[in-house]
Design an enzyme around this catalytic site. Structure first.
Site, PDB file in Angstrom:
ATOM      1  N   GLY A   1      -0.623  -5.254   1.061  1.00  0.00           N
ATOM      2  CA  GLY A   1      -1.884  -5.209   0.324  1.00  0.00           C
ATOM      3  C   GLY A   1      -1.816  -5.919  -1.008  1.00  0.00           C
TER       4      GLY A   1
ATOM      5  N   GLU B   1       3.531  -6.050   7.491  1.00  0.00           N
ATOM      6  CA  GLU B   1       2.900  -4.928   8.195  1.00  0.00           C
ATOM      7  C   GLU B   1       3.411  -4.718   9.614  1.00  0.00           C
ATOM      8  OE1 GLU B   1      -0.092  -5.930   4.949  1.00  0.00           O
ATOM      9  OE2 GLU B   1       1.342  -7.005   6.210  1.00  0.00           O
TER      10      GLU B   1
ATOM     11  N   GLU C   1      -2.454  -9.483  -0.216  1.00  0.00           N
ATOM     12  CA  GLU C   1      -3.865  -9.575   0.150  1.00  0.00           C
ATOM     13  C   GLU C   1      -4.750  -9.532  -1.091  1.00  0.00           C
ATOM     14  OE1 GLU C   1      -4.531  -7.713   4.445  1.00  0.00           O
ATOM     15  OE2 GLU C   1      -3.400  -6.350   3.158  1.00  0.00           O
TER      16      GLU C   1
ATOM     17  N   ALA D   1       0.838  -1.193   0.000  1.00  0.00           N
ATOM     18  CA  ALA D   1       0.000   0.000   0.000  1.00  0.00           C
ATOM     19  C   ALA D   1       0.873   1.242   0.000  1.00  0.00           C
ATOM     20  CB  ALA D   1      -0.917  -0.005   1.219  1.00  0.00           C
TER      21      ALA D   1
END
Length: 260
Positions: free
Chosen positions: A112, A135, A115, A66
């Site tokens: 992300g 993260e 994900e 991200a």
């Protein structure tokens, strides 16, 4: 719609969605997520589309994570909305898409990005891919379904180790754990994806949709997956594709499914 951050194309009943920010290693920001959400919705509604292929531009990254600068000053409620809106509009929408979605992972799939790949129904990776959820190195945890989908795909213990250590897996390691289905040479990645999808789009579209719904139910403790399977199995009997499939089998010919 004219997209600024993604490239889209429909070819041979496959909707190609390419995240196109190679200079940022295809990092996800709000605009990218909004465009992905719109594209997934559009492809779902497009009768000519029978499957979806998601990849990243260039050879360095599928999605390297991200865009951290966008949320570095968020408070608790802003963080909650970031995760909630992203999960509902993009990641859950992909997982629950009525058409098969395949992620072709070229290079880094981190945070992300992993994900996003895990929300897809099938994952293949080039042999130079690196996959991870880093993260905790930022004082965060995965917020787009990563804690849930990783545990479902590779098991609770492995998922905890991977998230706690923030270590990356190579493509071969990811294949061994079941995180990806196949590993290819970088130059063969899209061809392998197309080979798999070419088989899938020959199958009955409504049956595929029912299979997606039933399989997804297996990961939801509040839903009886067996009941979902029974109902979806029964619903197939009310389709012309079922009649076509049975007739084709009995007549020893290939079926011509129309998705009705």
């Amino acid at each position: 719609m004219e997209y600024q951050n993604i490239l889209t194309e429909v070819k041979n009943h496959i909707f190609y969605l390419t995240i196109n920010r190679p200079q940022k290693l295809n990092a996800l920001n709000r605009s990218v997520l909004e465009e992905i959400a719109t594209a997934i919705q559009a492809s779902t509604e497009n009768a000519d589309v029978k499957a979806i292929l998601i990849t990243g531009a260039g050879e360095k990254a599928f999605v390297a994570g991200a865009d951290i600068s966008e949320f570095q000053n968020y408070n608790v409620e802003e963080g909650r909305q970031l995760a909630k809106i992203g999960q509902e509009s993009v990641f859950n929408a992909i997982e629950n898409c009525t058409k098969p979605v395949l992620a072709a992972i070229n290079g880094f799939a981190l945070g992300g990005g992993l994900e996003l790949a895990m929300a897809c129904h099938i994952r293949i990776a080039s042999n130079n891919a690196k996959l991870g959820l880093p993260e905790v190195t930022l004082g965060l945890i995965p917020g787009y379904g990563g804690t849930q989908r990783l545990a479902q795909l590779i098991g609770k213990g492995k998922a905890m180790e991977m998230i706690f250590t923030a270590d990356m897996l190579t493509a071969d390691e990811a294949e061994k754990t079941g995180l990806v289905n196949h590993v290819t040479e970088p130059g063969q990645l899209i061809a392998k994806a197309e080979e798999i999808l070419a088989k899938i789009i020959l199958r009955a579209p409504l049956a595929l949709s029912s299979a997606i719904k039933a399989i997804n139910a297996s990961g939801q403790s509040q839903i009886n997956g067996f009941e979902v399977e029974i109902n979806e199995f029964a619903n197939c009997f009310n389709t012309n594709d079922f009649k076509e499939g049975v007739n084709a089998f009995l007549e020893k010919r290939k079926p011509a499914f129309k998705g009705n």
